[in-house]
Write a protein that holds these residues in place. Structure first.
Motif, mmCIF file in Angstrom:
data_model
loop_
_atom_site.group_PDB
_atom_site.id
_atom_site.type_symbol
_atom_site.label_atom_id
_atom_site.label_comp_id
_atom_site.label_asym_id
_atom_site.label_seq_id
_atom_site.Cartn_x
_atom_site.Cartn_y
_atom_site.Cartn_z
ATOM 1 N N GLU A 226 0.825 -1.209 0.000
ATOM 2 C CA GLU A 226 0.000 0.000 0.000
ATOM 3 C C GLU A 226 0.851 1.247 0.000
ATOM 4 O OE1 GLU A 226 -4.158 0.680 1.991
ATOM 5 O OE2 GLU A 226 -2.851 -0.491 3.334
ATOM 6 N N PHE A 227 0.280 2.361 -0.430
ATOM 7 C CA PHE A 227 0.923 3.670 -0.347
ATOM 8 C C PHE A 227 -0.053 4.547 0.420
ATOM 9 C CE2 PHE A 227 3.297 7.037 -3.145
ATOM 10 C CZ PHE A 227 3.460 7.843 -2.036
ATOM 11 N N VAL A 228 0.283 4.842 1.670
ATOM 12 C CA VAL A 228 -0.651 5.566 2.528
ATOM 13 C C VAL A 228 -0.099 6.947 2.848
ATOM 14 C CG1 VAL A 228 -1.801 5.544 4.788
ATOM 15 C CG2 VAL A 228 -1.462 3.409 3.540
ATOM 16 N N ALA A 229 -0.945 7.949 2.730
ATOM 17 C CA ALA A 229 -0.520 9.300 3.133
ATOM 18 C C ALA A 229 -1.202 9.638 4.449
ATOM 19 C CB ALA A 229 -0.916 10.300 2.072
ATOM 20 N N ILE A 230 -0.431 10.283 5.345
ATOM 21 C CA ILE A 230 -1.013 10.716 6.613
ATOM 22 C C ILE A 230 -0.987 12.226 6.620
ATOM 23 C CG2 ILE A 230 -0.755 10.683 9.137
ATOM 24 C CD1 ILE A 230 0.514 7.898 8.756
ATOM 25 N N MET A 231 -2.153 12.811 6.860
ATOM 26 C CA MET A 231 -2.227 14.270 6.814
ATOM 27 C C MET A 231 -2.833 14.805 8.099
ATOM 28 S SD MET A 231 -3.206 15.110 2.888
ATOM 29 C CE MET A 231 -2.617 16.773 3.003
ATOM 30 N N GLY A 232 -2.645 16.067 8.282
ATOM 31 C CA GLY A 232 -3.229 16.692 9.468
ATOM 32 C C GLY A 232 -2.455 17.943 9.813
ATOM 33 N N PRO A 233 -3.050 18.794 10.659
ATOM 34 C CA PRO A 233 -2.358 20.037 11.005
ATOM 35 C C PRO A 233 -1.122 19.774 11.877
ATOM 36 C CG PRO A 233 -4.342 19.788 12.311
ATOM 37 C CD PRO A 233 -4.348 18.661 11.328
ATOM 38 N N SER A 234 -0.268 20.802 12.000
ATOM 39 C CA SER A 234 0.933 20.666 12.831
ATOM 40 C C SER A 234 0.539 20.298 14.250
ATOM 41 C CB SER A 234 1.701 21.988 12.875
ATOM 42 O OG SER A 234 2.240 22.231 11.618
ATOM 43 N N GLY A 235 1.253 19.369 14.830
ATOM 44 C CA GLY A 235 1.016 18.988 16.222
ATOM 45 C C GLY A 235 -0.074 17.955 16.393
ATOM 46 N N CYS A 236 -0.577 17.381 15.277
ATOM 47 C CA CYS A 236 -1.650 16.405 15.409
ATOM 48 C C CYS A 236 -1.133 15.009 15.714
ATOM 49 C CB CYS A 236 -2.520 16.390 14.150
ATOM 50 S SG CYS A 236 -1.693 15.624 12.760
ATOM 51 N N GLY A 237 0.216 14.848 15.688
ATOM 52 C CA GLY A 237 0.784 13.548 16.044
ATOM 53 C C GLY A 237 1.322 12.754 14.869
ATOM 54 N N LYS A 238 1.378 13.376 13.685
ATOM 55 C CA LYS A 238 1.834 12.656 12.481
ATOM 56 C C LYS A 238 3.262 12.123 12.631
ATOM 57 C CE LYS A 238 1.671 16.129 9.635
ATOM 58 N NZ LYS A 238 1.289 17.338 10.387
ATOM 59 N N SER A 239 4.149 13.071 13.026
ATOM 60 C CA SER A 239 5.561 12.671 13.108
ATOM 61 C C SER A 239 5.782 11.668 14.227
ATOM 62 C CB SER A 239 6.442 13.889 13.309
ATOM 63 O OG SER A 239 6.386 14.684 12.157
ATOM 64 N N THR A 240 5.052 11.853 15.339
ATOM 65 C CA THR A 240 5.164 10.905 16.451
ATOM 66 C C THR A 240 4.787 9.513 15.962
ATOM 67 O OG1 THR A 240 4.557 12.673 17.950
ATOM 68 C CG2 THR A 240 4.393 10.439 18.819
ATOM 69 N N LEU A 241 3.703 9.464 15.208
ATOM 70 C CA LEU A 241 3.233 8.195 14.675
ATOM 71 C C LEU A 241 4.308 7.558 13.787
ATOM 72 C CD1 LEU A 241 1.006 6.086 14.061
ATOM 73 C CD2 LEU A 241 0.264 7.574 12.182
ATOM 74 N N LEU A 242 4.883 8.395 12.924
ATOM 75 C CA LEU A 242 5.892 7.886 12.001
ATOM 76 C C LEU A 242 7.109 7.340 12.763
ATOM 77 C CD1 LEU A 242 5.624 7.875 8.938
ATOM 78 C CD2 LEU A 242 7.279 9.727 8.857
ATOM 79 N N ASN A 243 7.489 8.064 13.832
ATOM 80 C CA ASN A 243 8.637 7.618 14.643
ATOM 81 C C ASN A 243 8.363 6.268 15.308
ATOM 82 O OD1 ASN A 243 10.138 9.843 13.998
ATOM 83 N ND2 ASN A 243 9.507 11.009 15.804
ATOM 84 N N ILE A 244 7.087 6.095 15.750
ATOM 85 C CA ILE A 244 6.763 4.818 16.393
ATOM 86 C C ILE A 244 6.721 3.715 15.343
ATOM 87 C CG2 ILE A 244 5.000 3.544 17.693
ATOM 88 C CD1 ILE A 244 4.380 6.194 19.132
ATOM 89 N N LEU A 245 6.131 4.040 14.192
ATOM 90 C CA LEU A 245 6.080 3.033 13.114
ATOM 91 C C LEU A 245 7.496 2.661 12.666
ATOM 92 C CD1 LEU A 245 3.124 4.356 10.881
ATOM 93 C CD2 LEU A 245 3.072 2.526 12.605
ATOM 94 N N GLY A 246 8.397 3.648 12.724
ATOM 95 C CA GLY A 246 9.796 3.390 12.326
ATOM 96 C C GLY A 246 10.604 2.780 13.437
#
Lengths: 804, 225
Positions: B32-52
């Motif tokens: 799959e190719f999934v995009a994660i979007m949302g405003p700054s501070g919504c937790g996107k990068s945190t999520l990516l760090n945990i997934l990584g």
């Protein structure tokens, strides 16, 4: 403007406290230690320079060609002085000099003192300022003596000393002497040491020896007129050599000795008095070596160098954090000179604080320093305008050079380059790496030096010397009683004590006793048409038994054998010298015609310090010769108690004499003082060198790791383990330590090999001492780097990559 | 390939606790190719760090390739990471002191690939990213687009099953940005799963599915295929 520089300098220093503390601590310690070491070094170099005539004063020595090569000696025959004065032009003054103990009595007091027997010129030649009494020529009258201030205090307390009469024991009889002058106490940097000076003509053996050229037993000092060279002196003495030393020359010719370069068999030469302390005679040559004080100064320099390297490296490493500031200042119009002054004033500030702290540290440490390193140095000796001025110029020079280099580098940066915050590190890293290599090279050099030195010292301390040094105690037989009689009284006194195993006496000590006296007596005689030289030792019965020497042939002197006092016992080296298959057929000729047969041979033992090979020695049993030392062998149990028993017994026999007894192993250890001093200096130097180098390494690693935090994060994200990161951060530094090892080890090896040449009994240099130094340095460097490295390596990489 | 259930993450300071991920759950299938979007501070990068597997979570479940990895220690996570996941960042995060070749080679060194094979693989990927001619240059000598291509090359050199991209075009102009997006699409077509955090609706359109987040929670999911 200047105030502004200092204000900003101060702010920058307190902004990064850790860095400033590391910098100031390193520099202060280095300055403090370097001040102490430099003081000790310069103090040693100043020996005998305080004499006003120092440049014109010389000690006479002779070089005799023998069948074994040239041999030098400072002992001279009594008539030499007058002959020199009569025949050598340019001698303005001259004095004989013989150092011997003398028993001085005044009223009830009877004190053993360090006396020198000198000629009347002595006090005109050397600077021992007269405090009371005659200022000029105080020994003009043969009934006069000169004493030092502390001797006056010992003898007369607070009473006036001048014109008082004291008795001095000469040839078993008291002789009256009048005190003509009191001179200042000997300075610590004087090789000529005495408590009182007595006219040479009054010396016990003078009357027997005054016209004898074949008995050498005292030193001769001369004062030469301006422009007279040692070579001229030597040439001028040739006639008197030919006239008075015919027998020695004839013997040398007969024994097949080679002439010297001038075709001569015997010569007199001179040695500047300021070199005397540093001279060793080797193969007939006077070798002047100031290596110990230079080594001390060298260590001081190296320590300062390491601290300065730290300063330079830390300043450059830190410059990266100030690039934007430099760029901004330049944009706003700062000139290069202004920027230089700005950075240099910061360095100057750090240096000023460090020098002051260093000075305070040296004042705090001076007493312990003096005790540990046995030096008489003090700040008082150094308070002179020249020394203060040189100290200040040295500090200024260091500040200009060391503080100036990083300041020039920073002020040279281009504006755009600075504003971008990018620094081209490649060139500077080479300088930094080079300096780190030198730093650790120095540390490795000093550590391996320490290890080898200590190994040799241990070897010498533990070497089997061929005699029992643990159980035997010796002490000087001070006092007015005849020494043989005193020894017999001691035997009677201790006869019933089961802990006292043997008692004997000799005219020389083994090792260096508490009296600090070292002497040797060389005797030469004709044996089958050649001259043989041997150490001569007068002993009492039981010498061999007391010291547990091994008889390898024949027997020791025994009571009841009437002829034993006309016989000798020799060592194996003497057997070789005599060259007889059966040494018991050999003899030693005494007084031209009397032959003393060899009755026994002892196994070679080290009767001299271990920097000398074992020489021939001949023991005489002569009741007419004085014994100067008693030797007592005690049972291995209750040794401390036995010491007290002997001390009490001696007090009964000689109530006025001090008891200066010590076990022979202590005496032997005392002979290693010079080696111990060097070992202590190098050990201290290497510890400080490694600590300072590590402070520098720590500070630089701190900065570099901060600079690489983001890189570390990225590497971790793409798969680097903690080990990978730790290795990455330490490998460059460890490589530098490795290079240091490769450079320093051959140098250390060479130095230690040269140093060990001084010892005929020495360890074999092993690669392990050097490897150990390298490994130790690596471990210390690794631990230094480890603290911060591990912290960064285990840090969450997400945090690391956010560092921008 | 990835299944997270009730994933939680808090950031605590002395005074307050901020919820970065609030019981977040979703699944990403292989390829799959999934995009994660949302405003700054919504937790996107945190999520990516945990997934990584760069960061811990404070609760919930994270199943990676059928394996629950939530309680794995740093060493185990690092091991999974270096064999399975490639990263692409907004700021490229190339190492300045290393050349293009050396940057790309680095992940292979860490997984113990032999030198000759490393060279072959790096050349292949550099060729593919069309930056072969720049292999001896240092990152500062390249344009932003070239640097990001190097970063992508580094992310894919050991054939990871998953690529995590954090605003991969954020520092690039539109033309370079499009190039990078084409690259990711191409990789995805070849079978690599991609999860991309982005602010750009344009970029998100390259994905199969968009997960929109707010305050640490999934608010909406749009499928684009």
């Amino acid at each position: 403007m200047l105030r502004n520089y200092f204000k900003i300098a101060w702010r920058n220093l307190i902004k990064d406290k850790m860095f400033t503390i590391l910098n100031v601590t390193g520099l202060s310690v280095a300055f403090g230690i370097a001040i102490l070491l430099a003081m000790a070094g310069f103090f040693d170099l100043s020996y005998d320079k305080f004499h006003t005539n120092a440049d014109h004063l010389y000690k006479v020595y002779s070089v005799q060609q023998t069948s074994k090569g040239p041999e030098a000696s400072v002992s001279q025959p009594a008539p030499l002085l007058e002959a020199l004065k009569a025949e050598v032009p340019g001698i303005e003054k001259a004095s004989r000099y013989l150092q011997q103990e003398a028993i001085v009595s005044f009223n009830e007091k009877e004190i053993n003192m360090d006396a020198v027997w000198v000629d009347a010129d002595f006090f005109d030649m050397f600077t021992f300022p007269s405090l009371k009494g005659k200022i000029n020529n105080p020994l003009e009258k043969q009934s006069s003596i000169v004493i030092t201030e502390s001797t006056a205090k010992k003898l007369f307390g607070d009473e006036k000393a001048i014109d008082k009469t004291v008795q001095i024991l000469i040839n078993g009889k008291d002789h009256p002497f009048n005190i003509s002058a009191v001179v200042a106490n000997n300075l610590p940097q004087s090789t000529l040491e005495f408590e009182l000076a007595i006219p040479f003509e009054k010396e016990a053996d003078y009357q027997n020896n005054k016209d004898t050229w074949d008995s050498s037993y005292h030193d001769v000092y001369i004062q030469l007129a301006n422009g007279v060279s040692p070579k001229q002196f030597e040439k001028a003495t040739r006639a008197l050599v030919d006239l008075n030393l015919q027998e020695q020359i004839a013997n040398a010719k007969r024994d097949g000795a080679q002439t010297n370069a001038d075709g001569r068999y015997y010569k007199f030469d001179i040695l500047p008095v300021t070199d005397v302390k540093f001279t060793k005679f080797k193969n007939g040559y006077a070798e002047v070596s100031r290596s110990t004080p230079y080594l001390v100064l060298g260590i001081a320099f190296l320590i300062l160098f390491i601290a300065c390297v730290n300063f330079i490296n830390m300043s450059i490493a830190k410059s990266g954090q100030r690039l934007k500031e430099i760029g901004m200042r330049k944009t706003l119009g700062a000139k290069r000179k202004q920027l230089f002054l700005q950075f240099w004033s910061e360095s100057f500030f750090v240096f000023c604080i460090s020098v002051l702290l260093g000075l305070m540290l040296s004042i705090l440490l001076i007493d312990s320093f003096k005790t540990i390193f046995r030096t008489a140095v003090s700040f008082d000796l150094l308070i002179s305008p020249t020394i203060i001025l040189s100290f200040l110029s040295t500090v200024l020079l260091i500040t200009v050079l060391v503080g100036g280099y990083p300041a020039i580098l920073l002020s040279k940066l281009g504006t755009i380059q600075s504003l971008k915050g990018k620094l081209d590190h490649s060139g500077k890293n080479k300088v930094r790496d080079g300096l780190i290599v030198i730093q650790f090279g120095i540390a490795i050099l000093l550590i391996s030096g320490t290890l080898v030195l200590r190994e040799q010292l241990d070897f010498m301390r533990n070497k089997d010397l061929g005699f029992n040094k643990e159980q035997v105690l010796s002490f000087p037989l001070y006092g007015k009683k005849d020494s043989h009689q005193a020894l017999q009284l001691l035997r009677n006194e201790l006869a019933s004590n089961p802990d006292i195993l043997e008692i004997t006496g000799a005219d020389n000590n083994l090792g260096l006793g508490k009296d600090g006296s070292l002497s040797k007596s060389i005797y030469g005689f004709e044996y089958k048409e050649r001259v043989i030289y041997t150490n001569s030792l007068t002993v009492d019965y039981d010498y061999v038994e007391t010291l547990d020497l091994k008889i390898v042939k024949g027997r020791n002197f025994k009571r009841g054998y009437a002829n034993d006092s006309l016989s000798v016992v020799i060592n194996e080296a003497m057997v070789k010298e005599l060259g007889e298959k059966d040494p018991l057929t050999a003899y030693v000729t005494v007084s031209d015609s009397i032959r003393y047969p060899v009755i026994g041979v002892v196994k070679d033992y080290n009767f001299e310090k271990l920097d000398k090979s074992i020489q021939p020695i001949t023991m005489f049993l002569n009741n007419n010769e004085g014994l100067y030392y008693a030797y007592v062998k005690v049972a291995p149990t209750n040794m401390a108690k036995s010491y007290d028993v002997i001390k009490q017994a001696w007090k009964k026999i000689a109530p006025n004499a001090t008891f200066l007894g010590s076990f022979l192993d202590e005496n032997i250890n005392r002979t290693f003082r010079k080696e111990e001093k060097i070992a202590k200096m190098i050990t201290a130097g290497s510890i400080i060198a490694i600590v300072l180098s590590c402070i520098g390494l720590f500070a630089i690693s701190l900065l570099l790791i901060t600079q690489r935090t983001k890189e570390i994060g990225v590497r971790k994200i793409i798969g680097a383990s903690i080990t990978n990161i730790t290795f990455l951060l330490t490998k460059d530094f460890l490589k530098l330590v490795g290079v240091s090892f490769l450079i320093a080890t051959p140098i250390a090896w060479w130095f230690m090999k040269e140093w060990l040449q001084n010892y005929p009994f020495k360890i074999d240099l092993s690669i392990w001492s050097f490897l150990a130094a390298g490994i130790l340095t690596t471990i210390i460097a690794l631990l230094t780097l480890g603290v911060k490295t591990l912290k960064v390596a285990t840090q969450n990489p997400v945090k690391s990559i956010k560092t921008e | 390939m990835i299944k997270i259930t009730d994933l939680e993450k808090y950031y605590k300071t002395e005074e307050l606790q901020t919820i970065a991920l609030n019981k977040l759950s979703f699944e990403v299938k292989k390829g799959e190719f999934v995009a994660i979007m949302g405003p700054s501070g919504c937790g996107k990068s945190t999520l990516l760090n945990i997934l990584g597997m760069l960061d811990d979570s404070d609760g919930g479940s994270f199943i990676f390739n059928g394996e629950e990895v939530i309680h794995y220690n740093e060493r185990k996570r690092a091991n999974i990471r270096k064999h399975n996941i490639g990263f692409v960042f907004q700021s490229f995060n190339l190492i300045d002191q290393l050349t293009v070749f050396e940057n790309v080679e680095l992940p292979l060194i860490y997984i113990g690939v032999k030198k000759a094979e490393r060279k072959k693989k790096v050349y292949e990927v550099l060729e593919k990213m069309q930056i072969m001619h720049r292999r001896k240059h240092f990152p500062q000598q390249l344009s932003g687009g070239q640097q990001q291509r190097v970063a992508v090359a580094r992310a894919v050199v050991n054939n990871p099953k998953l690529i995590l991209a954090d605003e991969p075009t954020g520092n690039l102009d539109s033309s370079n940005g499009n190039e990078v997006m084409d690259l990711l699409t191409e990789l995805n077509k070849q079978g690599t799963t991609i999860i991309m955090v982005t602010h750009s609706e344009h970029d998100a359109k390259f994905s199969h599915r968009i997960i929109r987040m707010l305050d640490g929670q999934k608010v909406i999911e749009n499928s684009l295929i």
